[in-house]
Design a protein around this motif. Structure first.
Motif, PDB file in Angstrom:
ATOM      1  N   ILE A 150       0.844  -1.202   0.000  1.00 42.67           N
ATOM      2  CA  ILE A 150       0.000   0.000   0.000  1.00 42.67           C
ATOM      3  C   ILE A 150       0.881   1.255   0.000  1.00 42.67           C
ATOM      4  O   ILE A 150       0.680   2.176  -0.795  1.00 42.67           O
ATOM      5  CB  ILE A 150      -0.925   0.000   1.242  1.00 42.67           C
ATOM      6  CG1 ILE A 150      -1.875  -1.200   1.184  1.00 42.67           C
ATOM      7  CG2 ILE A 150      -1.691   1.311   1.367  1.00 42.67           C
ATOM      8  CD1 ILE A 150      -2.601  -1.482   2.487  1.00 42.67           C
ATOM      9  N   LEU A 151       1.903   1.245   0.865  1.00 40.58           N
ATOM     10  CA  LEU A 151       2.764   2.433   0.982  1.00 40.58           C
ATOM     11  C   LEU A 151       3.535   2.666  -0.312  1.00 40.58           C
ATOM     12  O   LEU A 151       3.674   3.805  -0.767  1.00 40.58           O
ATOM     13  CB  LEU A 151       3.720   2.270   2.169  1.00 40.58           C
ATOM     14  CG  LEU A 151       3.019   2.219   3.541  1.00 40.58           C
ATOM     15  CD1 LEU A 151       4.001   1.858   4.650  1.00 40.58           C
ATOM     16  CD2 LEU A 151       2.349   3.559   3.860  1.00 40.58           C
ATOM     17  N   ASN A 152       4.013   1.571  -0.940  1.00 38.94           N
ATOM     18  CA  ASN A 152       4.724   1.727  -2.220  1.00 38.94           C
ATOM     19  C   ASN A 152       3.820   2.326  -3.277  1.00 38.94           C
ATOM     20  O   ASN A 152       4.233   3.184  -4.053  1.00 38.94           O
ATOM     21  CB  ASN A 152       5.231   0.363  -2.723  1.00 38.94           C
ATOM     22  CG  ASN A 152       6.498  -0.017  -2.001  1.00 38.94           C
ATOM     23  OD1 ASN A 152       7.132   0.840  -1.393  1.00 38.94           O
ATOM     24  ND2 ASN A 152       6.853  -1.286  -2.053  1.00 38.94           N
ATOM     25  N   GLU A 153       2.587   1.832  -3.305  1.00 40.67           N
ATOM     26  CA  GLU A 153       1.649   2.349  -4.307  1.00 40.67           C
ATOM     27  C   GLU A 153       1.412   3.848  -4.090  1.00 40.67           C
ATOM     28  O   GLU A 153       1.407   4.628  -5.046  1.00 40.67           O
ATOM     29  CB  GLU A 153       0.326   1.576  -4.228  1.00 40.67           C
ATOM     30  CG  GLU A 153      -0.633   1.997  -5.320  1.00 40.67           C
ATOM     31  CD  GLU A 153      -1.908   1.153  -5.350  1.00 40.67           C
ATOM     32  OE1 GLU A 153      -1.896   0.013  -4.865  1.00 40.67           O
ATOM     33  OE2 GLU A 153      -2.904   1.665  -5.871  1.00 40.67           O
ATOM     34  N   ILE A 154       1.244   4.240  -2.834  1.00 37.80           N
ATOM     35  CA  ILE A 154       0.983   5.667  -2.565  1.00 37.80           C
ATOM     36  C   ILE A 154       2.216   6.507  -2.917  1.00 37.80           C
ATOM     37  O   ILE A 154       2.101   7.587  -3.497  1.00 37.80           O
ATOM     38  CB  ILE A 154       0.545   5.878  -1.098  1.00 37.80           C
ATOM     39  CG1 ILE A 154      -0.761   5.119  -0.854  1.00 37.80           C
ATOM     40  CG2 ILE A 154       0.359   7.368  -0.785  1.00 37.80           C
ATOM     41  CD1 ILE A 154      -1.241   5.114   0.583  1.00 37.80           C
TER      42      ILE A 154
END
Ligand code: 5AD
Ligand code: SF4
Length: 476
Positions: free
Chosen positions: A183-187
């Motif tokens: 999730i953090l990578n995507e954001i």
């Protein structure tokens, strides 16, 4: 490879909007470019919604209209995805023979293989297998570059709550959370591509990660809050029964978390809440609202209401009206109860007539309309920080004072209220206002669904301006 075009028609919630983005992405390697022109399409994907009968009817009517198109363009491929696809499977093809592919809510990752097979074999395929769990996508460098400033990010899929009116657990499957790192990578990637606000999506974000033993939702929010360059975080949807103390505190502690919560109450009657299998009482809901407002007096609270649930008496309904009066929501989505296949309430007796449901709906809308207007009017004179999202629908307007054409911009307050404005008398140079920038606006007029304001300052606004936000202030 010749350019081929895919037209994606999205019906329903933000989750479907997010899924449609993934669909466009996985089809790129097959040579498909997204188009907004239906007549250009070589492939049409309809991403469907089953939450209420009305959405389903909308989909079948759109699909029906595609039959003529397919007769004229025989190699056109028509695919149906999303919740109705999951629910109806092959029955869709029985009803609509021009459909080539039915793919369920867990099949987006398999889409390239399915479309490739249809292209080469000209066959019909149904893939509604849900056993594979969440599919993680590999994002290319510029995968997220579509010029948008605000984006959705799914953090979990499915739902284990089985509210008795709801089809979601049957069409989206068991609750499954994505790993925080993904999730953090995507954001981060979104932010590198110009996104400034993300809305974290899940059917019940409060129970994020619990089954899998991942971090809590509040911890995930804190990690998202640390991402440089991101200005705002929103999330939806919260289930009142799971609204935890640490999530309540996040509204106080995380400067990027917007001052808005969507907290669906559905009904103000404990008897109906029980029949709905919501697992909280009216009193518990009001308690959570009180806590939220104690922590953040300026928080905006919106909600969902269902009117005409089977067996809902006039007294039950009045309790809903009383609750609306007591809470004074900032906004409300109200729906007429609709029987859904599989959902337990479809088997309950004492269905409410369509006319009665319509009358109750209107009473809710009228009552809430009054409070929405009051809330909006209370903002006149206040200074709010607006994240500029782009041009508003009424793109070019004439400023009556200097008779110069001026661009009309749109953005939202932290409390999720739409604010339109023009550069006006030049407090801010025109080229300083761009999508993705925070602009400070003094609210000048309130309408029922939006606000109108005037810029008061141009520079990029620092995050923590609690003392100014939402108060009548003299900053100019
Ligand atoms: N009938 C009417 N409204 C429904 N919702 C969900 N299922 C139904 C149904 N069967 C509403 C609920 C939910 C919102 C997304 O849709 O209010 O919160
Ligand atoms: Fe449906 Fe209830 Fe799950 Fe929301 S929490 S998706 S209303 S079952």
């Amino acid at each position: 490879m010749n350019a081929k075009y895919v037209y994606i028609h999205t019906i329903g919630c933000q989750m479907n909007v997010y899924d449609s983005d993934r669909i466009a992405m996985v089809l790129k390697p097959l040579g498909y470019k997204a188009t907004s022109l239906l007549k250009l399409a070589d492939l049409i994907i309809v991403n469907t919604c089953a939450i209420r009968e009305k959405a389903e009817l909308k989909f079948f009517s759109f699909l029906g209209r595609l039959a003529d198109m397919k007769r004229e363009k025989t190699d056109l491929i028509i695919g149906v995805g999303g919740c109705v696809a999951q629910q109806e499977g092959a029955r869709i093809m029985e009803r609509m023979a021009h459909v080539d592919l039915v793919f369920g809510t867990s099949a987006i990752g398999r889409l390239p293989g399915l479309i490739g097979q249809i292209e080469s074999e000209r066959c019909q395929i149904v893939d509604i297998d849900m056993s594979a769990g969440i599919h993680e996508f590999d994002y290319g460098e510029d995968e997220h570059r579509n010029g948008k400033v605000t984006r959705f990010v799914t953090i979990m899929q499915g739902c284990d709550n089985f509210c008795s009116y709801c089809v979601v657990p049957y069409v989206r499957g068991q609750e499954t959370s994505r790993a925080p790192a993904k999730i953090l990578n995507e954001i981060r990637l979104l932010v590198e591509n110009g996104v400034r606000e993300v809305t974290l999506l899940g059917q019940n974000v409060n129970s994020y990660g619990q089954k899998e033993g991942l971090c809590s939702f509040a911890k995930l929010l804190a990690a998202v809050n640390d991402i440089d360059g991101l200005l705002r975080i929103r999330f939806t949807t919260s289930h009142p029964k799971d609204l935890s103390e640490d999530l309540l505190l996040a509204f106080k502690d995380l400067e990027k978390l917007c001052r808005h919560i969507h907290l669906p109450v559905q009904s103000g009657s404990n008897r109906v809440l029980n029949l709905m299998n919501r697992k909280y009482t009216r009193e518990l809901y009001l308690e959570k609202v009180k806590k939220l407002r104690n922590l953040r007096p300026d928080i905006a609270i919106t909600s969902d209401i269902i009117v005409g649930f089977p067996g809902e008496t006039i007294r039950d309904f009045e309790k809903t009206l009383e609750l609306i009066k007591e809470v004074k929501f900032d906004g409300l989505f109200a729906f007429k109860y609709s029987d859904r296949p599989n959902a337990a309430a479809a088997r309950l007796p004492d269905k409410i007539s369509e006319q009665e449901k319509q009358e109750r709906l209107q009473r809710v809308l009228d009552q809430q309309g009054h409070y929405t207007t009051l809330k909006n009017e209370a903002l006149v004179g206040c200074v709010e920080d607006i994240l500029v999202e782009g041009y508003s629908k009424r793109h070019r307007v004439i400023d009556l004072h200097n008779r110069q054409p001026d661009v009309q911009w749109t953005g939202r307050t932290s409390t999720n209220k739409i604010v339109n404005f023009i550069q006006g008398d030049g407090v801010i140079p025109q080229d300083e206002i761009v999508a993705g920038k925070m602009v400070r606006i003094r609210i000048a007029k309130a309408f029922s669904h939006s606000l109108w304001g005037q810029p008061v300052k141009a520079e990029l606004i620092p995050f923590n301006l609690d003392s100014l936000i939402g108060e009548k202030s003299n900053v100019a």
